[in-house]
Design a protein around this motif. Structure first.
Motif, PDB file in Angstrom:
ATOM      1  N   TRP A 104       0.822  -1.208   0.000  1.00 38.88           N
ATOM      2  CA  TRP A 104       0.000   0.000   0.000  1.00 38.88           C
ATOM      3  C   TRP A 104       0.857   1.260   0.000  1.00 38.88           C
ATOM      4  O   TRP A 104       0.530   2.254  -0.643  1.00 38.88           O
ATOM      5  CB  TRP A 104      -0.953   0.012   1.193  1.00 38.88           C
ATOM      6  CG  TRP A 104      -1.971   1.095   1.032  1.00 38.88           C
ATOM      7  CD1 TRP A 104      -1.922   2.367   1.506  1.00 38.88           C
ATOM      8  CD2 TRP A 104      -3.175   1.024   0.278  1.00 38.88           C
ATOM      9  NE1 TRP A 104      -3.020   3.082   1.112  1.00 38.88           N
ATOM     10  CE2 TRP A 104      -3.802   2.277   0.353  1.00 38.88           C
ATOM     11  CE3 TRP A 104      -3.785   0.005  -0.451  1.00 38.88           C
ATOM     12  CZ2 TRP A 104      -5.019   2.548  -0.266  1.00 38.88           C
ATOM     13  CZ3 TRP A 104      -4.994   0.275  -1.067  1.00 38.88           C
ATOM     14  CH2 TRP A 104      -5.589   1.529  -0.970  1.00 38.88           C
ATOM     15  N   MET A 108       0.669   4.378  -2.458  1.00 38.85           N
ATOM     16  CA  MET A 108       0.548   5.759  -1.994  1.00 38.85           C
ATOM     17  C   MET A 108       1.603   6.651  -2.636  1.00 38.85           C
ATOM     18  O   MET A 108       1.330   7.784  -3.026  1.00 38.85           O
ATOM     19  CB  MET A 108       0.670   5.820  -0.468  1.00 38.85           C
ATOM     20  CG  MET A 108      -0.525   5.243   0.275  1.00 38.85           C
ATOM     21  SD  MET A 108      -0.260   5.242   2.059  1.00 38.85           S
ATOM     22  CE  MET A 108      -0.322   6.995   2.403  1.00 38.85           C
ATOM     23  N   LYS A 112       0.186  10.162  -5.086  1.00 39.36           N
ATOM     24  CA  LYS A 112       0.164  11.188  -4.047  1.00 39.36           C
ATOM     25  C   LYS A 112      -1.017  12.143  -4.189  1.00 39.36           C
ATOM     26  O   LYS A 112      -1.661  12.506  -3.206  1.00 39.36           O
ATOM     27  CB  LYS A 112       1.478  11.971  -4.061  1.00 39.36           C
ATOM     28  CG  LYS A 112       2.679  11.155  -3.604  1.00 39.36           C
ATOM     29  CD  LYS A 112       3.952  11.986  -3.634  1.00 39.36           C
ATOM     30  CE  LYS A 112       5.150  11.161  -3.173  1.00 39.36           C
ATOM     31  NZ  LYS A 112       6.412  11.942  -3.225  1.00 39.36           N
ATOM     32  N   ILE A 115      -4.222  10.421  -3.115  1.00 39.57           N
ATOM     33  CA  ILE A 115      -4.268  10.280  -1.662  1.00 39.57           C
ATOM     34  C   ILE A 115      -4.678  11.599  -1.019  1.00 39.57           C
ATOM     35  O   ILE A 115      -5.513  11.638  -0.111  1.00 39.57           O
ATOM     36  CB  ILE A 115      -2.895   9.829  -1.123  1.00 39.57           C
ATOM     37  CG1 ILE A 115      -2.572   8.412  -1.610  1.00 39.57           C
ATOM     38  CG2 ILE A 115      -2.874   9.886   0.399  1.00 39.57           C
ATOM     39  CD1 ILE A 115      -3.516   7.359  -1.102  1.00 39.57           C
ATOM     40  N   LEU A 190      -9.078   4.099   0.859  1.00 47.32           N
ATOM     41  CA  LEU A 190      -7.966   4.783   1.506  1.00 47.32           C
ATOM     42  C   LEU A 190      -7.497   4.058   2.749  1.00 47.32           C
ATOM     43  O   LEU A 190      -8.265   3.808   3.667  1.00 47.32           O
ATOM     44  CB  LEU A 190      -8.398   6.208   1.889  1.00 47.32           C
ATOM     45  CG  LEU A 190      -7.346   7.077   2.571  1.00 47.32           C
ATOM     46  CD1 LEU A 190      -6.165   7.310   1.646  1.00 47.32           C
ATOM     47  CD2 LEU A 190      -7.955   8.403   2.977  1.00 47.32           C
TER      48      LEU A 190
END
Length: 227
Positions: A104, A108, A112, A115, A190
């Motif tokens: 994960w 991420m 970016k 996220i 998320l």
């Protein structure tokens, strides 16, 4: 702007849309199943090493074809969340915690901007849910919120389940199914490191935050609940 064609002094149906073309991506059935399973992993309801139900059971649960379910499972395997074994003793298992976190974090790093947008969305949703819960809560909602207690056994699954359990009860108290679905959706999309690191050294801080929100909801103070 919508333009109406004039004919004999009467307005016809809209004929043109003077604006940008909107492309709305609708998730497929396999994507919905994938997000749901991922949300169970992140909430701790599916822990590392747990075996998933059979394909037949999962497909029936989601109301989708087995081939559609397999697409969801393959995607989760590709991301490193599942280990799939073929054969008479095969099946799908939740991968180990270290692998899940590592994969994960790779995702991420490569996403970016996505996220950041999801974190912003989550904050907006949680604030609105807290405010509405304070305005709309019932006596039953308060009982459900107060019943979410800190677990006696300290482990990631139990602590995250407790944390999410409080926010699930708060979302139900808001009595807005779209906000509730939005919160569940973003949870599946998320993985927040603070959720992963919800360990004993933070438990008192989180418990205090839950208590302050509950007090504000009990007093129907929407402003304080949303702080």
């Amino acid at each position: 702007m919508l333009h109406r064609m004039q004919s004999g002094g009467t307005s016809a149906a809209p004929s043109l849309y003077d604006g940008p073309v909107l492309h709305i991506d609708q998730p497929s059935a396999s994507e919905i199943a994938e997000r749901y399973l991922r949300s169970l992993i992140f909430s701790g309801q599916l822990a590392p090493g747990d075996k998933l139900p059979s394909e037949r059971e999962l497909a029936a649960h989601f109301g989708i074809a087995r081939i559609t379910l397999r697409a969801a499972l393959r995607s989760l395997e590709q991301y490193g969340f599942l280990v799939i074994k073929i054969g008479s003793k095969g099946g799908a298992w939740i991968n180990d915690a270290a692998t899940i976190r590592s994969r994960w974090e790779d995702w991420m790093t490569a996403n970016k901007d996505r996220i950041r947008e999801m974190l912003e969305f989550r904050r907006v949703v949680e604030v609105q849910i807290a405010a509405l819960a304070a305005e709309r809560r019932t006596a039953r909602d308060l009982k459900l919120l107060a019943a979410v207690e800190v677990p006696g056994t300290v482990s990631r699954p139990t602590l995250v389940h407790w944390h999410f359990g409080f926010h699930d009860a708060l979302a139900k108290a808001a009595h807005n199914r779209f906000l509730e679905e939005a919160m569940i959706s973003v949870r599946g999309e998320l993985f927040v490191p603070t959720d992963w690191d919800l360990t004993r050294h933070r438990i008192h801080d989180v418990e205090g935050l839950h208590g302050r929100i509950l007090d504000a909801v009990r007093e129907k103070d929407a402003v304080r609940a949303a702080e």
